[in-house]
Design an enzyme around this catalytic site. Structure first.
Site, short mmCIF file in Angstrom:
data_model
loop_
_atom_site.label_atom_id
_atom_site.label_comp_id
_atom_site.label_asym_id
_atom_site.label_seq_id
_atom_site.Cartn_x
_atom_site.Cartn_y
_atom_site.Cartn_z
N GLU A 25 45.64 29.36 29.31
CA GLU A 25 45.67 30.80 29.64
C GLU A 25 47.11 31.24 29.71
O GLU A 25 47.97 30.52 30.22
CB GLU A 25 45.05 31.10 31.02
CG GLU A 25 43.56 31.09 31.09
CD GLU A 25 43.03 31.61 32.43
OE1 GLU A 25 43.73 32.40 33.11
OE2 GLU A 25 41.92 31.21 32.80
N ASN A 26 47.36 32.46 29.23
CA ASN A 26 48.66 33.12 29.35
C ASN A 26 48.38 34.54 28.89
O ASN A 26 47.93 34.75 27.76
CB ASN A 26 49.68 32.41 28.43
CG ASN A 26 51.05 33.09 28.38
OD1 ASN A 26 51.56 33.43 27.32
ND2 ASN A 26 51.65 33.29 29.52
#
Ligand code: IFM
Length: 422
Positions: free
Chosen positions: A336-337
């Protein structure tokens, strides 16, 4: 050989999502909590926001929707449960070759020991839909929500939890092992621990540091059991957990700031990894925040560019984490980012910076295998509700229309270029 290629040929480029945040009509501990707390969340929105921003040191206004109780009820969300094929068509059209999604345990096992065959078939269709589009599935087994019966028996604090989780994991892996290799046991385990048992802002809203210590142990035990089961059933599987890693720095050179920073770093970034040592085939990075710690615990940032949620744009943190994890000699996935950015003002720059820092780390030997942007579409951001917009694809919540944001097209161009397909 193409000397310019820095990303491995089979690098996974895609996006992430979580069952409860997109599917719609989930029935679990969170959906019950939302209904009970929506009015209160709307009423206390400003105070909660001020607390958040005090931590982040910025000064931005809260949007109108935050004062509306309906913002806090996940309801039919993006209706991904019915529209997953449409969403995966979009992901494919954007050049993605991987997608990380979650299974809602409450759908699969709504009553203790009773598995819902219709829902098991549903997720099989989801996995097939990804495979048919050439998209590698990464499956997250637990992303904060619990079946009601699990929550009622003490949830993640209960000594029974690892066994309950293990039984569910066994069933899931038996069902999908032929089409899934990449498994995440727990999404961001420290978040329900710190938000649920220290800050008391997530269910079950208990402020009890001693219990929080217990939850670390219980979740780590459940992870280790799940690791064993997945490998027993599927020896080639790749199993890990997906931590929220914060880039923490002391605010000043004062020894107190350093001590406070090391303390926070241990509990946020290190402890769970330590407890699960030896049972991770890869390491994951979920990176959103760079914070400066000023003793005793307040946090300050002087950033000019911030997301709609007040997070500093600081993608250098990806490089920091890639280099910090390199010493474990395990493959790494950025699972995730992302950025809350309703106007799509900063997302392009954010993605370009991610690519820049991933390249830098790859050149310096990081074994990075994939990047999953959070998120494919806008979604339900837990106790903040629907207003934060994290999607590469915008959702019109009234019509459920999907609109591809400009940054998503640029992400596509980057993917094609890095794959040598432009
Ligand atoms: O939406 C969340 C997700 O559920 C977990 N990681 C952070 C995201 C953005 O806040």
């Amino acid at each position: 050989m193409d000397m310019k290629r820095i990303f491995p040929k089979d690098f996974l480029w895609g996006s992430s999502a979580a069952a409860h945040q997109v599917e719609g009509n989930n029935y679990n501990d969170w959906s019950v909590w939302e209904k009970k707390n929506a009015a209160h969340l709307a009423k206390t929105a400003q105070k909660r926001w001020n607390d958040d921003l005090r931590m982040k040191g910025t000064n931005i206004a809260l949007p109108e929707e935050a004062f509306d109780p309906s913002n806090y009820i996940s309801g039919d969300a993006t209706d991904h449960y019915n529209r997953f094929r449409e969403d995966f068509d979009i992901a494919k059209s954007l050049g993605h070759n991987a997608h990380r999604f979650g299974i809602d345990w409450a759908r699969i096992e709504p009553e203790e020991g009773k598995f819902n065959e219709k829902e098991i078939a549903h997720y099989r269709k989801v996995i097939s839909a990804l495979r048919e589009r050439g998209i590698e599935p990464m499956v997250c087994l637990s992303h904060w929500t619990l079946p009601i019966w699990v929550a009622e028996t003490g949830g993640i604090v209960s000594s029974k939890f690892p066994d309950y989780f293990a039984r569910y994991v066994r069933r899931i892996v038996e069902e999908y092992k032929d089409s899934v290799t990449l498994w995440i046991t727990f999404n961001e385990p420290t978040v329900p621990i710190l938000a649920g048992y220290i800050a008391g802002v997530f269910p079950p809203q208990r402020k009890n540091p001693l219990l929080s210590l217990r939850v670390y142990k219980v979740l780590a035990a459940a992870h280790r059991m799940a690791y064993g089961i997945i490998h027993e059933l599927s020896p080639d599987a790749q199993v890990g957990f997906a931590p929220a890693l914060i880039y923490l720095e002391p605010y000043s050179r004062s020894p107190l700031d350093k001590i406070a920073c090391n303390f926070a770093d241990y509990w946020v970034n290190k402890h769970f990894l330590k407890l699960t040592g030896g049972t991770n085939d890869y390491l994951a990075i979920q990176y959103y925040d760079h914070l400066k710690i000023k003793f005793p615990a307040s946090v300050k940032s002087e950033a000019e560019k911030v997301s709609d949620m007040g997070s500093e744009l600081h993608q250098e943190g990806l490089y920091y984490w890639l280099m910090r994890l390199k010493k474990y000699n395990l493959p790494i996935y950025i699972t995730e980012n992302g950025i809350a950015d309703a106007k799509d003002k900063y997302r392009t720059e954010f993605i370009k910076d991610a690519v820049h820092y991933m390249k830098k780390a790859l050149r310096e030997g990081a074994d990075l295998r994939g990047y999953f942007h959070w998120s494919l579409t806008d979604n339900f951001e837990w106790n903040k509700g629907f207003w934060p917009r994290f999607g590469l694809v915008e959702i019109d919540y009234k019509t459920k229309e999907r609109r591809i944001r400009k940054s998503a097209q640029i992400y596509k161009d980057i993917i094609l270029k890095e794959r040598g397909e432009e």
